[in-house]
Design a protein around this motif. Structure first.
Motif, mmCIF file in Angstrom:
data_model
loop_
_atom_site.group_PDB
_atom_site.id
_atom_site.type_symbol
_atom_site.label_atom_id
_atom_site.label_comp_id
_atom_site.label_asym_id
_atom_site.label_seq_id
_atom_site.Cartn_x
_atom_site.Cartn_y
_atom_site.Cartn_z
ATOM 1 N N ASN A 102 0.805 -1.218 0.000
ATOM 2 C CA ASN A 102 0.000 0.000 0.000
ATOM 3 C C ASN A 102 0.841 1.273 0.000
ATOM 4 O OD1 ASN A 102 -2.726 -1.076 0.064
ATOM 5 N ND2 ASN A 102 -2.140 -1.910 2.050
ATOM 6 N N ILE A 103 2.104 1.139 0.372
ATOM 7 C CA ILE A 103 2.929 2.351 0.451
ATOM 8 C C ILE A 103 4.261 2.262 -0.282
ATOM 9 C CG2 ILE A 103 1.935 3.227 2.608
ATOM 10 C CD1 ILE A 103 4.390 2.015 4.045
ATOM 11 N N LEU A 104 4.685 1.043 -0.634
ATOM 12 C CA LEU A 104 5.999 0.886 -1.252
ATOM 13 C C LEU A 104 5.899 0.251 -2.632
ATOM 14 C CD1 LEU A 104 7.971 -0.532 1.827
ATOM 15 C CD2 LEU A 104 8.027 1.803 0.949
ATOM 16 N N SER A 105 6.895 0.523 -3.437
ATOM 17 C CA SER A 105 6.967 -0.108 -4.760
ATOM 18 C C SER A 105 7.368 -1.578 -4.590
ATOM 19 C CB SER A 105 7.992 0.612 -5.637
ATOM 20 O OG SER A 105 9.302 0.341 -5.160
ATOM 21 N N ILE A 106 7.077 -2.366 -5.604
ATOM 22 C CA ILE A 106 7.462 -3.777 -5.595
ATOM 23 C C ILE A 106 8.983 -3.900 -5.434
ATOM 24 C CG2 ILE A 106 7.582 -5.884 -7.016
ATOM 25 C CD1 ILE A 106 4.808 -5.370 -5.823
ATOM 26 N N LYS A 107 9.731 -3.045 -6.112
ATOM 27 C CA LYS A 107 11.194 -3.074 -6.024
ATOM 28 C C LYS A 107 11.661 -2.803 -4.593
ATOM 29 C CE LYS A 107 14.635 -3.839 -8.695
ATOM 30 N NZ LYS A 107 14.820 -5.247 -8.955
ATOM 31 N N ASP A 108 11.038 -1.823 -3.937
ATOM 32 C CA ASP A 108 11.405 -1.525 -2.552
ATOM 33 C C ASP A 108 11.051 -2.684 -1.619
ATOM 34 O OD1 ASP A 108 12.560 0.925 -3.060
ATOM 35 O OD2 ASP A 108 10.803 2.100 -2.488
ATOM 36 N N ILE A 109 9.904 -3.300 -1.844
ATOM 37 C CA ILE A 109 9.511 -4.445 -1.016
ATOM 38 C C ILE A 109 10.507 -5.581 -1.208
ATOM 39 C CG2 ILE A 109 7.710 -6.161 -0.542
ATOM 40 C CD1 ILE A 109 5.651 -4.050 -1.505
ATOM 41 N N GLU A 110 10.912 -5.795 -2.444
ATOM 42 C CA GLU A 110 11.909 -6.837 -2.722
ATOM 43 C C GLU A 110 13.200 -6.554 -1.967
ATOM 44 O OE1 GLU A 110 14.620 -8.645 -6.361
ATOM 45 O OE2 GLU A 110 13.042 -7.212 -6.843
ATOM 46 N N SER A 111 13.676 -5.304 -2.024
ATOM 47 C CA SER A 111 14.916 -4.936 -1.319
ATOM 48 C C SER A 111 14.776 -5.125 0.182
ATOM 49 C CB SER A 111 15.272 -3.471 -1.604
ATOM 50 O OG SER A 111 15.548 -3.274 -2.963
ATOM 51 N N LEU A 112 13.631 -4.792 0.705
ATOM 52 C CA LEU A 112 13.395 -4.894 2.137
ATOM 53 C C LEU A 112 13.271 -6.342 2.604
ATOM 54 C CD1 LEU A 112 12.897 -3.271 4.717
ATOM 55 C CD2 LEU A 112 10.479 -3.164 4.088
ATOM 56 N N LEU A 113 12.600 -7.176 1.810
ATOM 57 C CA LEU A 113 12.350 -8.557 2.228
ATOM 58 C C LEU A 113 13.466 -9.539 1.866
ATOM 59 C CD1 LEU A 113 8.532 -8.995 1.545
ATOM 60 C CD2 LEU A 113 9.691 -8.644 3.732
ATOM 61 N N LYS A 114 14.326 -9.160 0.932
ATOM 62 C CA LYS A 114 15.376 -10.084 0.484
ATOM 63 C C LYS A 114 16.228 -10.597 1.653
ATOM 64 C CE LYS A 114 19.005 -10.733 -2.896
ATOM 65 N NZ LYS A 114 19.766 -10.188 -3.992
ATOM 66 N N PRO A 115 16.731 -9.722 2.531
ATOM 67 C CA PRO A 115 17.510 -10.242 3.666
ATOM 68 C C PRO A 115 16.677 -11.140 4.596
ATOM 69 C CG PRO A 115 17.908 -7.894 3.384
ATOM 70 C CD PRO A 115 16.762 -8.255 2.474
ATOM 71 N N ILE A 116 15.392 -10.854 4.692
ATOM 72 C CA ILE A 116 14.514 -11.676 5.537
ATOM 73 C C ILE A 116 14.376 -13.067 4.937
ATOM 74 C CG2 ILE A 116 12.159 -11.938 6.452
ATOM 75 C CD1 ILE A 116 13.732 -9.634 7.775
ATOM 76 N N THR A 117 14.057 -13.124 3.639
ATOM 77 C CA THR A 117 13.860 -14.438 3.012
ATOM 78 C C THR A 117 15.164 -15.211 2.892
ATOM 79 O OG1 THR A 117 13.951 -13.470 0.782
ATOM 80 C CG2 THR A 117 11.768 -13.754 1.765
ATOM 81 N N GLU A 118 16.282 -14.509 2.726
ATOM 82 C CA GLU A 118 17.576 -15.191 2.613
ATOM 83 C C GLU A 118 18.103 -15.679 3.958
ATOM 84 O OE1 GLU A 118 20.250 -12.498 0.626
ATOM 85 O OE2 GLU A 118 19.452 -12.997 -1.359
ATOM 86 N N ASN A 119 17.832 -14.927 5.025
ATOM 87 C CA ASN A 119 18.457 -15.229 6.310
ATOM 88 C C ASN A 119 17.555 -15.896 7.344
ATOM 89 O OD1 ASN A 119 20.973 -14.059 5.528
ATOM 90 N ND2 ASN A 119 20.071 -12.045 5.858
ATOM 91 N N TYR A 120 16.248 -15.785 7.201
ATOM 92 C CA TYR A 120 15.372 -16.274 8.258
ATOM 93 C C TYR A 120 14.269 -17.215 7.775
ATOM 94 C CZ TYR A 120 17.792 -12.395 10.352
ATOM 95 O OH TYR A 120 18.778 -11.549 10.770
ATOM 96 N N PHE A 121 14.108 -17.340 6.482
ATOM 97 C CA PHE A 121 13.071 -18.199 5.925
ATOM 98 C C PHE A 121 13.463 -19.665 6.131
ATOM 99 C CE2 PHE A 121 10.466 -20.139 2.596
ATOM 100 C CZ PHE A 121 9.271 -19.443 2.752
ATOM 101 N N ASP A 122 12.519 -20.506 6.431
ATOM 102 C CA ASP A 122 12.749 -21.949 6.649
ATOM 103 C C ASP A 122 13.710 -22.230 7.801
ATOM 104 O OD1 ASP A 122 10.999 -22.912 4.731
ATOM 105 O OD2 ASP A 122 12.512 -23.004 3.156
ATOM 106 N N GLY A 123 13.694 -21.372 8.823
ATOM 107 C CA GLY A 123 14.523 -21.618 9.998
ATOM 108 C C GLY A 123 16.007 -21.526 9.751
ATOM 109 N N ASN A 124 16.410 -20.764 8.735
ATOM 110 C CA ASN A 124 17.824 -20.664 8.375
ATOM 111 C C ASN A 124 18.632 -19.765 9.296
ATOM 112 O OD1 ASN A 124 17.466 -22.306 6.140
ATOM 113 N ND2 ASN A 124 17.037 -20.597 4.766
ATOM 114 N N GLY A 125 17.980 -18.885 10.046
ATOM 115 C CA GLY A 125 18.732 -17.874 10.783
ATOM 116 C C GLY A 125 18.699 -18.051 12.280
ATOM 117 N N SER A 126 19.114 -16.989 12.956
ATOM 118 C CA SER A 126 19.186 -16.996 14.414
ATOM 119 C C SER A 126 17.812 -16.824 15.051
ATOM 120 C CB SER A 126 20.139 -15.889 14.881
ATOM 121 O OG SER A 126 19.714 -14.639 14.340
#
Length: 196
Positions: free
Chosen positions: A95-119
């Motif tokens: 509702n407030i961000l572009s798809i590109k911005d959402i991708e940039s924001l969520l990329k570290p989340i999906t790379e580091n914490y998705f599927d129990g990969n992170g701390s």
């Protein structure tokens, strides 16, 4: 046109008090097919719709999110609890961000914490963010009240009809300014993520 801004303000403040979030415990612990995901999201987020025919989430949206790297791809056409949590974040950000911005924001989340990969697991991450957001409701209500009070001090020398509308317009502009400034700040923070 008579606008009872006090009734409107009370309604807004009451709706802010009712803001809640999807609890991770409410998300099924089994992987879901696309139709099950859209049905779940529709039922859980129905109160956030502005109009009855608004769509919370469609199959096309989910496919596009996966195609644009906002959402990790499903496993054998099934979506996990972590997928649903990411979709909730996307739902609010879109509702407030572009798809590109959402991708940039969520990329570290999906790379580091998705599927129990992170701390920390996705459910704990989501719960912590929701806890902080719930604590913000009362201060937000005070901000809205202040914006309304400021608007009521404007255009006092005009006839009732003009004054009522212009005070409402001022109230909306005041709230919009907060959103505009915060959106600018969010975009600058996301840009700083890209630089690291």
């Amino acid at each position: 046109m008579t606008i009872n801004t006090n009734d409107m303000l009370n309604s807004i403040l009451e709706s802010l008090s009712r803001i809640d979030y999807i609890h991770p415990g409410d998300i099924p612990n089994i992987d879901l097919y696309m139709d099950q995901v859209t049905t779940f999201m529709d039922s859980q987020l129905a109160s956030t719709k502005r109009h009855e025919d608004d769509k919370i989430l469609t199959k096309t949206m989910i496919n596009n999110y996966a195609k644009n790297n906002l959402l990790p791809p499903p496993v054998k056409k099934k979506y996990s609890k972590e997928h649903v949590l990411i979709l909730i974040f996307i739902y609010y950000f879109k509702n407030i961000l572009s798809i590109k911005d959402i991708e940039s924001l969520l990329k570290p989340i999906t790379e580091n914490y998705f599927d129990g990969n992170g701390s920390i697991d996705m459910s704990s991450l989501y719960e912590e963010i929701c806890r902080i957001e719930k604590e913000r409701i009362e201060p937000l209500k005070e901000t809205v009240k202040t914006a309304h009070e400021q608007a009521e001090t404007t255009f006092t020398d005009l006839p009732d009809k003009d004054r009522e509308y212009l005070q409402l317009f001022t109230f909306i502009c005041n709230l919009s300014f907060d959103v505009y400034v915060k959106k600018q700040l969010i975009e600058k923070l996301i840009d700083s993520l890209k630089e690291t």
